[in-house]
Design a protein around this motif. Structure first.
Motif, mmCIF file in Angstrom:
data_model
loop_
_atom_site.group_PDB
_atom_site.id
_atom_site.type_symbol
_atom_site.label_atom_id
_atom_site.label_comp_id
_atom_site.label_asym_id
_atom_site.label_seq_id
_atom_site.Cartn_x
_atom_site.Cartn_y
_atom_site.Cartn_z
ATOM 1 N N SER A 3 0.830 -1.206 0.000
ATOM 2 C CA SER A 3 0.000 0.000 0.000
ATOM 3 C C SER A 3 0.864 1.255 0.000
ATOM 4 N N LEU A 4 0.322 2.310 -0.545
ATOM 5 C CA LEU A 4 1.030 3.585 -0.600
ATOM 6 C C LEU A 4 0.442 4.528 0.442
ATOM 7 N N SER A 5 1.315 5.156 1.205
ATOM 8 C CA SER A 5 0.849 6.085 2.230
ATOM 9 C C SER A 5 0.674 7.470 1.617
ATOM 10 N N TRP A 7 2.415 10.039 2.176
ATOM 11 C CA TRP A 7 3.714 10.617 1.824
ATOM 12 C C TRP A 7 4.162 10.163 0.441
ATOM 13 N N HIS A 8 3.861 8.943 0.084
ATOM 14 C CA HIS A 8 4.194 8.472 -1.263
ATOM 15 C C HIS A 8 3.454 9.289 -2.314
ATOM 16 N N TRP A 9 2.165 9.522 -2.084
ATOM 17 C CA TRP A 9 1.361 10.288 -3.038
ATOM 18 C C TRP A 9 1.843 11.731 -3.132
ATOM 19 N N ILE A 11 4.946 12.800 -2.664
ATOM 20 C CA ILE A 11 6.197 12.784 -3.425
ATOM 21 C C ILE A 11 5.916 12.615 -4.912
ATOM 22 N N VAL A 12 4.987 11.734 -5.269
ATOM 23 C CA VAL A 12 4.632 11.542 -6.684
ATOM 24 C C VAL A 12 4.061 12.837 -7.260
#
Length: 72
Positions: A3-5, A7-9, A11-12
Motif C-alpha cells: 500500500s502507498l501512504s 507521503w508516497h502520493w 512525493i509523486v
C-alpha cells in the motif's frame, strides 16, 4: 509494502509538478476537455443524420436454381 501512504502520493505529486509544471498540466487538461466536447458533438451529429437510402441486402439465388438456369 503493497500500500502507498499519503507521503508516497505527495512525493509523486511533487515529481509530476516538477516535470510538467503547472502550466503544462492545465493545458493538458484543457486539451482533454476540448477532445471530450468534440467527441460528444460528433456523436450528436451522427444521431441527427439519417442515411438517404435504406441499406439493401443482396438477394442470392440458391445454388440449385442457379445450376438449373445454366442447363436450360
Amino acid at each position: 509494502m503493497g500500500s502507498l501512504s499519503i507521503w508516497h502520493w505527495i512525493i509523486v505529486l511533487v515529481v509530476v509538478l516538477l516535470l510538467f509544471g503547472r502550466g503544462k498540466l492545465s493545458e493538458l487538461m484543457g486539451d482533454a476537455a476540448k477532445g471530450i466536447k468534440a467527441f460528444k458533438k460528433g456523436m450528436a451529429d451522427d444521431e441527427d443524420t439519417k442515411p438517404a437510402e435504406p441499406v439493401r441486402s443482396i438477394d442470392r439465388q440458391p445454388k440449385v436454381e442457379a445450376e438449373q438456369t445454366k442447363v436450360s
